[in-house]
Design a protein around this motif. Structure first.
Motif, short mmCIF file in Angstrom:
data_model
loop_
_atom_site.label_atom_id
_atom_site.label_comp_id
_atom_site.label_asym_id
_atom_site.label_seq_id
_atom_site.Cartn_x
_atom_site.Cartn_y
_atom_site.Cartn_z
N HIS A 285 -16.28 -0.95 13.10
CA HIS A 285 -17.12 -0.01 13.85
C HIS A 285 -18.58 -0.18 13.46
O HIS A 285 -18.90 -1.03 12.61
CB HIS A 285 -16.66 1.44 13.60
CG HIS A 285 -16.82 1.90 12.18
ND1 HIS A 285 -17.47 3.05 11.84
CD2 HIS A 285 -16.41 1.35 11.02
CE1 HIS A 285 -17.44 3.19 10.52
NE2 HIS A 285 -16.80 2.17 9.99
N ALA A 286 -19.47 0.60 14.08
CA ALA A 286 -20.90 0.47 13.83
C ALA A 286 -21.19 0.67 12.34
O ALA A 286 -20.74 1.63 11.74
CB ALA A 286 -21.65 1.51 14.66
N ASP B 256 -16.69 4.52 18.47
CA ASP B 256 -17.39 3.26 18.17
C ASP B 256 -16.47 2.18 17.59
O ASP B 256 -16.96 1.15 17.14
CB ASP B 256 -18.56 3.51 17.20
CG ASP B 256 -18.10 3.97 15.82
OD1 ASP B 256 -17.02 4.62 15.73
OD2 ASP B 256 -18.80 3.68 14.83
N ASP C 83 -12.60 7.75 16.79
CA ASP C 83 -14.05 7.56 16.91
C ASP C 83 -14.30 6.64 18.09
O ASP C 83 -13.55 5.68 18.32
CB ASP C 83 -14.62 6.94 15.62
CG ASP C 83 -14.72 7.97 14.49
OD1 ASP C 83 -14.37 9.14 14.69
OD2 ASP C 83 -15.18 7.57 13.40
#
Ligand code: GDX
Ligand code: MN
Length: 369
Positions: free
Chosen positions: A216-217, A101, A99
């Motif tokens: 991550h976000a 992010d 990913d």
């Protein structure tokens, strides 16, 4: 030689840039790709970053938009399938997906995956510790669904069947590139499809443990991942074919959980309660009653979930608006029930409770199979 792919939609460009750079500077990595959800503003920002990174690291970093490959909502699945198709043509020995992010992405992720592949595993999956209220799709939908449908196989054993962090060797990429069910899955269901499809290949699966977790976000209310839970449910209901019970599977030993993860709150409980406080419609009531529930009492504890999830898996319709709202409501009720009853007892008890629920689904799957 290896390829590293980052699918991205809208992310902080500085995080994406750092991740491209980490990958581009890794000695095993020959190329880095960033696959954009669409050719928009975000893509040109990432193109600028990629050009910079490529000239510093001396590794090609390509940025391109995803193609329309699947037949469902065009999302992360089209992004991954676009990369899989091109990687198969180019014949990379290994293709990593991460990913875009992840804020704690460093070379140890790539090293860990490469080591698993060096030891002869055809697929290496990253797993990592998560907060007790994170991963509520994995714990309440995907792992129970896989345990019910494929008891006794490797599928219920996988820690993160939805994880987007995975290494595929060339034979895995080649076979996914011509797998019609995988290619059709253009939405959030892609991770489930790839996980399932790779367990049928008999090329060995290794789980690498990223002990610091995946940072991550974060999201707020569970409504932020409403589309994801619906598409992941649909995917686990749709996968076909059971892996061989003898599939080669190994994993790093469990490790300690970082202290901050033990207290992190994974989602906004108040906002989630508000989102399901609207009155139940007559159409919703019909489905709720068909599932054997009383619409005026929707507390969903583990026992109720065990009773209704098998029926949900056979009857859920992704394109039916009533089914969508009913399932979201029931899942949110289930997550809130777990959060209020088990999470206060402490991280370790909460996680071992969740692990126990998977075992219950698996034994129910065994008796009904
Ligand atoms: N190309 C492309 N197209 N990339 C996308 C799209 C899309 O339509 N939508 C999202 N992405 C990217 C996104 O930018 C990020 O790099 C990655 O896909 C994952 O999306 P994110 O919004 O960060 O998902 P989230 O909630 O973190 O979920 C991820 O982890 C789940 C899990 O760990 O359980 C994601 O990989 C899920 O598929 C996975 O189930
Ligand atoms: Mn994320």
């Amino acid at each position: 030689m290896s390829l590293v792919v980052f699918p991205f939609k809208e992310e902080d460009t500085s995080v994406v840039r750092r991740n491209l750079e980490t990958a581009a500077r890794h000695p095993r990595v020959r190329e880095v790709w960033a696959v954009a959800a669409s050719p928009g503003a975000m893509m040109s920002e990432v193109e600028d970053a990629a050009a910079d990174v490529a000239s510093g690291a001396g590794t090609p970093v390509r940025v391109f938009p995803q193609e329309r490959i699947g037949s469902l909502r065009s999302g992360k699945g089209d992004g991954m399938n676009t990369a899989i198709a091109h990687a198969a043509e180019r014949g990379f020995e290994r293709t990593h997906f991460y990913d875009a992010d992840i804020t704690n992405f460093d070379r140890s992720w790539i090293d860990g995956a490469e080591e698993g592949a060096d030891r002869g595993y055809g697929v290496v999956r990253h797993r990592f510790p998560r907060a007790a209220t994170d991963a509520m799709i994995t714990w309440m939908v995907t792992r129970p669904g896989l345990a019910l449908r494929f008891p006794g196989t490797v599928l219920p054993r996988l820690g993160q069947p939805l994880g987007g962090e995975i290494l595929l060797t060339r034979s895995a990429v080649e076979s996914l590139a011509v797998n019609d069910r995988v290619r059709a899955r253009s939405d959030w269901g892609i991770d489930t499809m790839i996980t399932h499809a790779t367990t049928l290949l008999d090329i060995g699966i290794y789980e690498h443990h990223a002990s610091d977790g995946k940072r991550h976000a974060l999201y707020g209310s569970l409504t932020d991942i409403e589309e994801m839970v619906l598409e992941c449910l649909d995917a686990v209901a749709e996968v076909e074919g059971s892996p061989d019970k003898g599939t080669r599977f190994d994993a790093d030993p469990p490790a300690g959980v970082p202290a901050d993860l033990k207290t992190t709150v994974g989602y906004d409980v108040t906002a989630t309660r508000r989102s399901i406080s609207t009155p139940i419609t007559d159409d919703e009531s019909v489905i709720i009653q068909q599932l054997g529930l009383d619409p005026s009492d929707l507390e969903i504890d583990g026992e109720r979930w065990l009773a209704i999830l098998p029926r949900i898996l056979t009857e859920f319709e992704l394109t039916n608006a009533t089914w969508r709202s009913v399932f979201f409501r029931l899942w949110a009720e289930r997550v809130i029930n777990y959060t209020t009853h088990w999470v206060p007892l402490g991280y370790d008890r909460a996680i071992s409770y969740l692990e126990g629920t998977i075992a219950e689904f698996e034994s129910q799957g065994t008796t009904s199979a």
